[in-house]
Design a protein around this motif. Structure first.
Motif, mmCIF file in Angstrom:
data_model
loop_
_atom_site.group_PDB
_atom_site.id
_atom_site.type_symbol
_atom_site.label_atom_id
_atom_site.label_comp_id
_atom_site.label_asym_id
_atom_site.label_seq_id
_atom_site.Cartn_x
_atom_site.Cartn_y
_atom_site.Cartn_z
ATOM 1 N N HIS A 20 20.618 -22.051 -4.012
ATOM 2 C CA HIS A 20 21.246 -22.121 -5.322
ATOM 3 C C HIS A 20 21.086 -20.791 -6.046
ATOM 4 O O HIS A 20 20.130 -20.062 -5.819
ATOM 5 C CB HIS A 20 20.610 -23.230 -6.173
ATOM 6 C CG HIS A 20 20.999 -24.615 -5.763
ATOM 7 N ND1 HIS A 20 20.546 -25.219 -4.628
ATOM 8 C CD2 HIS A 20 21.803 -25.517 -6.375
ATOM 9 C CE1 HIS A 20 21.051 -26.445 -4.541
ATOM 10 N NE2 HIS A 20 21.820 -26.648 -5.609
ATOM 11 N N VAL B 159 27.795 -27.016 -10.235
ATOM 12 C CA VAL B 159 26.805 -26.560 -11.206
ATOM 13 C C VAL B 159 26.147 -27.812 -11.772
ATOM 14 O O VAL B 159 26.826 -28.723 -12.241
ATOM 15 C CB VAL B 159 27.466 -25.732 -12.327
ATOM 16 C CG1 VAL B 159 26.440 -25.340 -13.365
ATOM 17 C CG2 VAL B 159 28.147 -24.509 -11.749
ATOM 18 N N HIS B 160 24.814 -27.864 -11.719
ATOM 19 C CA HIS B 160 24.103 -29.059 -12.186
ATOM 20 C C HIS B 160 22.735 -28.672 -12.714
ATOM 21 O O HIS B 160 22.309 -27.510 -12.622
ATOM 22 C CB HIS B 160 23.981 -30.088 -11.062
ATOM 23 C CG HIS B 160 23.338 -29.546 -9.814
ATOM 24 N ND1 HIS B 160 21.983 -29.482 -9.653
ATOM 25 C CD2 HIS B 160 23.886 -29.038 -8.681
ATOM 26 C CE1 HIS B 160 21.711 -28.964 -8.469
ATOM 27 N NE2 HIS B 160 22.857 -28.687 -7.858
ATOM 28 N N LYS B 161 22.041 -29.672 -13.279
ATOM 29 C CA LYS B 161 20.687 -29.442 -13.776
ATOM 30 C C LYS B 161 19.770 -29.093 -12.611
ATOM 31 O O LYS B 161 19.958 -29.562 -11.489
ATOM 32 C CB LYS B 161 20.133 -30.694 -14.455
ATOM 33 C CG LYS B 161 20.798 -31.032 -15.751
ATOM 34 C CD LYS B 161 20.146 -32.276 -16.336
ATOM 35 C CE LYS B 161 20.795 -32.680 -17.625
ATOM 36 N NZ LYS B 161 20.211 -33.923 -18.159
ATOM 37 N N TYR B 162 18.772 -28.304 -12.907
ATOM 38 C CA TYR B 162 17.797 -27.924 -11.890
ATOM 39 C C TYR B 162 16.857 -29.086 -11.627
ATOM 40 O O TYR B 162 16.360 -29.727 -12.558
ATOM 41 C CB TYR B 162 16.993 -26.707 -12.355
ATOM 42 C CG TYR B 162 15.817 -26.382 -11.473
ATOM 43 C CD1 TYR B 162 16.004 -25.881 -10.199
ATOM 44 C CD2 TYR B 162 14.520 -26.604 -11.921
ATOM 45 C CE1 TYR B 162 14.932 -25.577 -9.385
ATOM 46 C CE2 TYR B 162 13.432 -26.308 -11.115
ATOM 47 C CZ TYR B 162 13.642 -25.799 -9.840
ATOM 48 O OH TYR B 162 12.574 -25.510 -9.042
ATOM 49 N N GLU C 113 23.635 -23.281 -9.575
ATOM 50 C CA GLU C 113 24.905 -23.471 -8.887
ATOM 51 C C GLU C 113 24.640 -23.494 -7.393
ATOM 52 O O GLU C 113 24.028 -22.572 -6.839
ATOM 53 C CB GLU C 113 25.873 -22.347 -9.220
ATOM 54 C CG GLU C 113 27.213 -22.498 -8.536
ATOM 55 C CD GLU C 113 28.169 -21.369 -8.868
ATOM 56 O OE1 GLU C 113 29.281 -21.377 -8.314
ATOM 57 O OE2 GLU C 113 27.805 -20.475 -9.658
ATOM 58 N N VAL D 163 17.099 -24.132 -16.067
ATOM 59 C CA VAL D 163 17.812 -25.274 -16.636
ATOM 60 C C VAL D 163 18.998 -25.671 -15.757
ATOM 61 O O VAL D 163 19.157 -26.836 -15.423
ATOM 62 C CB VAL D 163 18.290 -24.957 -18.072
ATOM 63 C CG1 VAL D 163 19.045 -26.128 -18.659
ATOM 64 C CG2 VAL D 163 17.120 -24.600 -18.955
ATOM 65 N N LYS D 164 19.848 -24.708 -15.374
ATOM 66 C CA LYS D 164 21.025 -25.012 -14.568
ATOM 67 C C LYS D 164 21.093 -24.098 -13.366
ATOM 68 O O LYS D 164 20.690 -22.934 -13.427
ATOM 69 C CB LYS D 164 22.308 -24.854 -15.392
ATOM 70 C CG LYS D 164 22.509 -25.945 -16.386
ATOM 71 C CD LYS D 164 23.954 -26.026 -16.789
ATOM 72 C CE LYS D 164 24.101 -27.253 -17.654
ATOM 73 N NZ LYS D 164 25.384 -27.837 -17.581
ATOM 74 N N CYS E 249 20.278 -30.270 -4.183
ATOM 75 C CA CYS E 249 21.603 -30.335 -4.790
ATOM 76 C C CYS E 249 21.949 -31.793 -5.063
ATOM 77 O O CYS E 249 21.792 -32.655 -4.188
ATOM 78 C CB CYS E 249 22.651 -29.722 -3.873
ATOM 79 S SG CYS E 249 24.319 -29.796 -4.576
#
Length: 169
Positions: free
Chosen positions: A25, A46-49, A39, A36-37, A16
């Motif tokens: 996540h 919520v962010h990029k993987y 949480e 791609v994304k 994270c």
């Protein structure tokens, strides 16, 4: 062995970016088979993987400097730190100089545009000038007199920066 197929809404363990830890996540978005994304279930961000990275071994780090023959470990560490500090200081000095040059250029342009160059006086050391006068110097070009100091000097803002020139009072 059963392989788990990943899809949106699935759960995975990954790093994270807010927690700075490996947490559970939920997959939010995928492009084809690529995640791609996500949480984070711990903090809700919520962010990029980002894939879980293995920690580097000390021998793989790029900042390692070997101790030379006749040199102590403290000397090697001090040398590596001083080299890095010199590079960082040089970078900061270059950035500061560039910002100052841009500020001078902006100030010079605003003065020349606002006052114009029609009433510019040719520069000579035998003339007297007042603050706000426009001067045409043979080497530096157009400039504005910023201040006059006794007994025989003035500061003039040119395109290259502020120069101190001689004059009479």
């Amino acid at each position: 062995m059963i392989t788990k197929e990943l899809s949106a809404g699935g759960r995975i363990e990954t790093t994270c970016s807010r927690c700075n830890d490996i947490t559970g996540h939920v997959i939010v978005a995928m492009v084809g088979d690529v995640i791609v994304k996500v949480e984070c279930q711990a903090c809700g961000s919520v962010h990029k993987y980002r894939e879980i990275r293995k920690p580097k071994l000390k021998s793989e780090t790029s900042g390692v400097r070997r101790v030379r023959h006749g040199e102590s470990r403290e000397q090697a560490v001090s040398q590596a730190r001083s080299e890095a500090a010199k590079k960082a200081a040089q970078t900061r000095a270059n950035q500061r100089a560039q910002q100052e040059a841009e500020a001078v250029m902006i100030a010079w342009k605003s003065v020349i545009v606002s006052k114009g160059t029609n009433d510019a006086r040719p520069y000579t050391m035998r003339e007297s000038y007042a603050a706000g006068d426009i001067v045409d110097h043979p080497t530096f070009g157009m400039g504005e007199v910023q201040s006059v100091t006794r007994p025989d000097k003035m500061e003039v803002l040119f395109k290259e920066g502020v120069k101190v020139l001689r004059c009479t009072l």
